[in-house]
Design an enzyme around this catalytic site. Structure first.
Site, PDB file in Angstrom:
ATOM      1  N   LYS A  53       4.894  13.082   8.658  1.00 19.61           N
ATOM      2  CA  LYS A  53       3.575  12.702   8.128  1.00 19.61           C
ATOM      3  C   LYS A  53       2.961  11.744   9.156  1.00 19.61           C
ATOM      4  O   LYS A  53       3.276  10.556   9.178  1.00 19.61           O
ATOM      5  CB  LYS A  53       3.752  11.998   6.769  1.00 19.61           C
ATOM      6  CG  LYS A  53       2.597  12.137   5.805  1.00 19.61           C
ATOM      7  CD  LYS A  53       1.272  11.573   6.296  1.00 19.61           C
ATOM      8  CE  LYS A  53       1.189  10.075   6.089  1.00 19.61           C
ATOM      9  NZ  LYS A  53      -0.005   9.502   6.773  1.00 19.61           N
ATOM     10  N   GLU A  89      10.789   0.251  10.954  1.00 12.03           N
ATOM     11  CA  GLU A  89      10.339  -0.460  12.162  1.00 12.03           C
ATOM     12  C   GLU A  89       8.957  -1.013  11.866  1.00 12.03           C
ATOM     13  O   GLU A  89       7.987  -0.249  11.770  1.00 12.03           O
ATOM     14  CB  GLU A  89      10.292   0.487  13.364  1.00 12.03           C
ATOM     15  CG  GLU A  89      11.680   0.805  13.891  1.00 12.03           C
ATOM     16  CD  GLU A  89      11.656   1.670  15.129  1.00 12.03           C
ATOM     17  OE1 GLU A  89      12.713   2.214  15.465  1.00 12.03           O
ATOM     18  OE2 GLU A  89      10.583   1.822  15.748  1.00 12.03           O
ATOM     19  N   CYS A 110       3.570  -3.172  18.572  1.00 12.95           N
ATOM     20  CA  CYS A 110       4.427  -3.984  17.696  1.00 12.95           C
ATOM     21  C   CYS A 110       5.185  -5.046  18.471  1.00 12.95           C
ATOM     22  O   CYS A 110       5.477  -6.113  17.960  1.00 12.95           O
ATOM     23  CB  CYS A 110       5.398  -3.080  16.952  1.00 12.95           C
ATOM     24  SG  CYS A 110       6.406  -2.096  18.060  1.00 12.95           S
ATOM     25  N   GLU A 144       0.030 -11.005  11.805  1.00 13.78           N
ATOM     26  CA  GLU A 144      -0.061  -9.993  12.853  1.00 13.78           C
ATOM     27  C   GLU A 144      -1.503  -9.504  12.941  1.00 13.78           C
ATOM     28  O   GLU A 144      -2.005  -8.883  12.011  1.00 13.78           O
ATOM     29  CB  GLU A 144       0.867  -8.806  12.538  1.00 13.78           C
ATOM     30  CG  GLU A 144       0.905  -7.794  13.664  1.00 13.78           C
ATOM     31  CD  GLU A 144       1.732  -6.554  13.336  1.00 13.78           C
ATOM     32  OE1 GLU A 144       1.564  -5.996  12.240  1.00 13.78           O
ATOM     33  OE2 GLU A 144       2.537  -6.138  14.189  1.00 13.78           O
TER      34      GLU A 144
HETATM   35  P1  NAD Z   1       0.656   1.503   8.171  1.00 14.47           P
HETATM   36  O1  NAD Z   1       1.861   0.898   7.542  1.00 14.47           O
HETATM   37  O2  NAD Z   1      -0.660   1.244   7.541  1.00 14.47           O
HETATM   38  O3  NAD Z   1       0.786   3.083   8.250  1.00 14.47           O
HETATM   39  C1  NAD Z   1       1.872   3.705   8.891  1.00 14.47           C
HETATM   40  C2  NAD Z   1       2.096   5.063   8.272  1.00 14.47           C
HETATM   41  O4  NAD Z   1       2.521   4.882   6.929  1.00 14.47           O
HETATM   42  C3  NAD Z   1       0.861   5.956   8.213  1.00 14.47           C
HETATM   43  O5  NAD Z   1       1.242   7.293   8.477  1.00 14.47           O
HETATM   44  C4  NAD Z   1       0.412   5.809   6.766  1.00 14.47           C
HETATM   45  O6  NAD Z   1      -0.309   6.920   6.277  1.00 14.47           O
HETATM   46  C5  NAD Z   1       1.747   5.684   6.063  1.00 14.47           C
HETATM   47  N1  NAD Z   1       1.708   5.044   4.746  1.00 14.47           N
HETATM   48  C6  NAD Z   1       0.846   4.105   4.301  1.00 14.47           C
HETATM   49  N2  NAD Z   1       1.132   3.782   3.020  1.00 14.47           N
HETATM   50  C7  NAD Z   1       2.217   4.522   2.656  1.00 14.47           C
HETATM   51  C8  NAD Z   1       2.971   4.646   1.471  1.00 14.47           C
HETATM   52  N3  NAD Z   1       2.701   3.932   0.374  1.00 14.47           N
HETATM   53  N4  NAD Z   1       4.016   5.502   1.474  1.00 14.47           N
HETATM   54  C9  NAD Z   1       4.320   6.233   2.571  1.00 14.47           C
HETATM   55  N5  NAD Z   1       3.619   6.176   3.708  1.00 14.47           N
HETATM   56  C10 NAD Z   1       2.580   5.322   3.763  1.00 14.47           C
HETATM   57  O7  NAD Z   1       0.683   1.032   9.692  1.00 14.47           O
HETATM   58  P2  NAD Z   1      -0.422   1.285  10.796  1.00 14.47           P
HETATM   59  O8  NAD Z   1      -1.572   0.374  10.520  1.00 14.47           O
HETATM   60  O9  NAD Z   1      -0.659   2.753  10.929  1.00 14.47           O
HETATM   61  O10 NAD Z   1       0.362   0.816  12.119  1.00 14.47           O
HETATM   62  C11 NAD Z   1       0.365  -0.483  12.610  1.00 14.47           C
HETATM   63  C12 NAD Z   1       1.643  -1.207  12.190  1.00 14.47           C
HETATM   64  O11 NAD Z   1       2.789  -0.536  12.699  1.00 14.47           O
HETATM   65  C13 NAD Z   1       1.727  -2.616  12.749  1.00 14.47           C
HETATM   66  O12 NAD Z   1       2.150  -3.489  11.742  1.00 14.47           O
HETATM   67  C14 NAD Z   1       2.790  -2.502  13.827  1.00 14.47           C
HETATM   68  O13 NAD Z   1       3.456  -3.698  14.141  1.00 14.47           O
HETATM   69  C15 NAD Z   1       3.690  -1.481  13.256  1.00 14.47           C
HETATM   70  N6  NAD Z   1       4.528  -0.883  14.311  1.00 14.47           N
HETATM   71  C16 NAD Z   1       5.853  -1.228  14.372  1.00 14.47           C
HETATM   72  C17 NAD Z   1       6.662  -0.718  15.389  1.00 14.47           C
HETATM   73  C18 NAD Z   1       8.105  -1.118  15.511  1.00 14.47           C
HETATM   74  O14 NAD Z   1       8.838  -0.445  16.223  1.00 14.47           O
HETATM   75  N7  NAD Z   1       8.574  -2.147  14.853  1.00 14.47           N
HETATM   76  C19 NAD Z   1       6.115   0.175  16.306  1.00 14.47           C
HETATM   77  C20 NAD Z   1       4.765   0.511  16.206  1.00 14.47           C
HETATM   78  C21 NAD Z   1       3.988  -0.023  15.185  1.00 14.47           C
END
Ligand code: NAD
Length: 503
Positions: A190, A265, A299, A396
């Protein structure tokens, strides 16, 4: 024609098929419309529509999860050497289409060509690395006890869900999907709703490379719909998730009823600590690179600079000069260093911190401004005169925004470095070896670099502590997640079995 115009022309050609046909879900090797209709995908560069995207719902997730479950036994039982060959062919396919992937990624996310051209190649590298690991993934140990020959082996856990964010979506998807496939799992992916283009390219490349239908399925849609349904689906054994910390909590809750294994992550507010004895020129380069590259939407970005007060004035002055020189512009221009932020929502979030910084009493030493109206561009920003309890030091922001905080002693630096909910990475700059040993021992982070920016090496463990995540990727750690340990004990003789009910 200049390189920018040339890139725009090429991109136009690559986007034609998306404009004409939109992006469908890909389930069991077939294109499928979304049960929820379509949603519109826009570019952050100029807010223009890119294409319609299938709006997947629980119904589509169910179809995809069943396809992944049906394909599992065939993929699991395929000899590892044959799986390796397909994964290597996927890597070749990614390399062959690296330009298309990079251009589409830039247009979809606002990331710059300068960084995204490498992201596609890193995706290929992820497939190559895990393809080679597939050969020994099932190997275990012989553990002899007095009466038994105990053998361990690993088996793939089953169909898994992969949920990815919009920052560097192609690279992150391969980072999760390659080890899952190498382990022998089938996948329902997804992708983030804000950046669906390259996930579609990936599934196409994989199928062209000979990946059997149903082994990788892509369902587009939103978190609360398709994402939630994936976490709740009983046929899905585990969820590999990359995204925000608060979404990580939801993933855990949503998977509770089906006892999901989750790898999370999550976010970070990573400190870079610069001591007066460091190589300050290199430290300056690394500080700038780790927050202003990839639009700061990273991240592992070092978003908190902890600077020793004795060198603060000079270091911050140099920082301001360099930050003001950073080139904001069209992401397909090779000289551009920062492109637009990914969506209007994210742009509003990041820019809201300009006022938050002022209200909290910090100084905006560089940037703090929006750029134009056409897309979601901002100037790279530096906050100074900040304290570690301010929101700009604790939350963040996930943009090209750095908060600089002075410290006097090593103890103070350590205490501030650890004083956030997060613990993903830490960067330490000092030439005092004993201090580096002491400091890294106490720093609460999953990954630490000393006198270096983040340089990724695939066999090393990647992941965070505290609110930054649970679990590790990389090397064999990835297989620990996508596989189950199995123990089998073979009796080596006629050891005594306690008799019950016998006279
Ligand atoms: P997000 O959590 O809003 O979304 C990530 C994914 O999760 C998307 O595909 C979204 O549709 C899905 N999602 C959202 N709500 C959900 C739910 N209730 N159930 C299942 N899936 C759901 O994150 P974002 O804004 O897309 O990405 C940015 C974030 O990602 C930042 O916090 C960043 O630090 C983090 N990030 C972490 C790493 C790491 O390795 N630690 C790497 C890259 C990004």
């Amino acid at each position: 024609m200049g390189i920018l115009e040339d890139n725009i022309t090429k991109l136009d050609g690559y986007l034609d098929r998306f404009r004409e046909r939109g992006i469908q879900n890909r389930i069991d090797g077939k294109d499928c419309v979304g049960a929820g209709g379509v949603f519109t995908n826009r570019s952050p560069v100029d807010k223009s529509k890119i294409c319609d995207v299938a709006h997947g719902t629980a119904e589509d997730i169910d179809t995809a999860a069943r396809a992944a479950a049906d394909a599992f036994a065939g993929w699991r039982d395929m000899p590892a050497a044959a799986r390796r060959k397909i994964l290597l062919t996927i890597a070749d396919g990614i390399e062959a289409r690296a330009e298309e992937i990079a251009l589409c990624e830039c247009w979809d996310t606002g990331q710059t060509m300068r960084f995204m051209s490498k992201a596609a190649l890193r995706g290929a590298e992820n497939f190559r690395y895990f393809a080679d690991q597939a050969i020994k993934a099932r190997d275990g140990q012989h553990l002899r006890s007095p009466t038994l020959m105990n053998v361990t082996t690993r088996v793939p856990i089953g169909p898994v869900g992969v949920i990815t964010p919009w920052n560097t979506p192609f690279m992150l998807s391969t980072w999760k999907i390659a080890p899952a496939l190498a382990a022998g799992c089938t996948v329902v992916h997804k992708p983030a709703e804000a950046s669906p283009l390259t996930a579609r390219l990936l599934v196409e490349i994989a199928e062209e490379a000979g990946l059997p239908p149903g082994v990788l399925n892509t369902v587009n849609g939103f978190g609360e719909g398709a994402g939630k349904a994936l976490c709740e689906h009983p046929a899905i054994r585990a969820i590999a998730f990359v995204g925000e910390s608060r979404t990580g909590s939801l993933i855990t809750k949503q998977g509770a009823d089906t006892l999901k294994r989750n790898h999370l992550e999550l976010g970070g507010k990573n400190p870079v600590i610069v001591f007066e004895d460091a190589d300050l020129e290199r430290a300056l380069d690394a500080v700038i690179f780790m927050i202003y590259s990839i639009n700061g939407e990273r991240c592992t970005s070092s978003s908190r600079l902890l600077i020793q007060d004795t060198i603060r004035e000079e270091f911050e002055a140099k920082l301001v000069e360099r930050v003001n020189n950073i080139k904001v512009g069209h992401p397909l221009d090779p000289s551009t260093e920062i492109g637009p932020l990914v969506t209007e929502e994210h742009y509003n979030k990041v820019t809201s911190y300009f006022d938050i910084a002022r209200e909290d009493g910090a100084t905006i030493a560089a940037g703090g401004e929006k750029v134009g109206e056409e897309g979601y561009f901002i100037r790279p920003t530096l906050f100074t005169n900040a304290t570690n309890d301010m929101r700009i030091a604790q939350e963040e922001i996930f943009g090209p925004v750095l908060t600089s905080i002075p410290f006097a002693t090593e103890e103070e630096a350590l205490s501030m470095a650890n004083d956030t909910p997060y613990g993903l990475t830490g960067y330490l700059w000092t030439n005092d070896l004993t201090r580096a040993l002491r400091f890294t021992d106490k720093l609460e982070a999953g990954m630490i670099w000393v006198n270096s920016e983040n340089v990724r090496h695939l066999p090393t463990p990647f992941g965070g502590v505290k609110a930054s995540g649970i679990g590790r990727d990389g090397g064999d750690w990835s297989f620990e997640f996508y596989m189950e340990q199995k123990h089998i004990g073979f009796a080596t003789g006629q050891h005594k079995i306690t008799k019950l009910g016998a006279l």
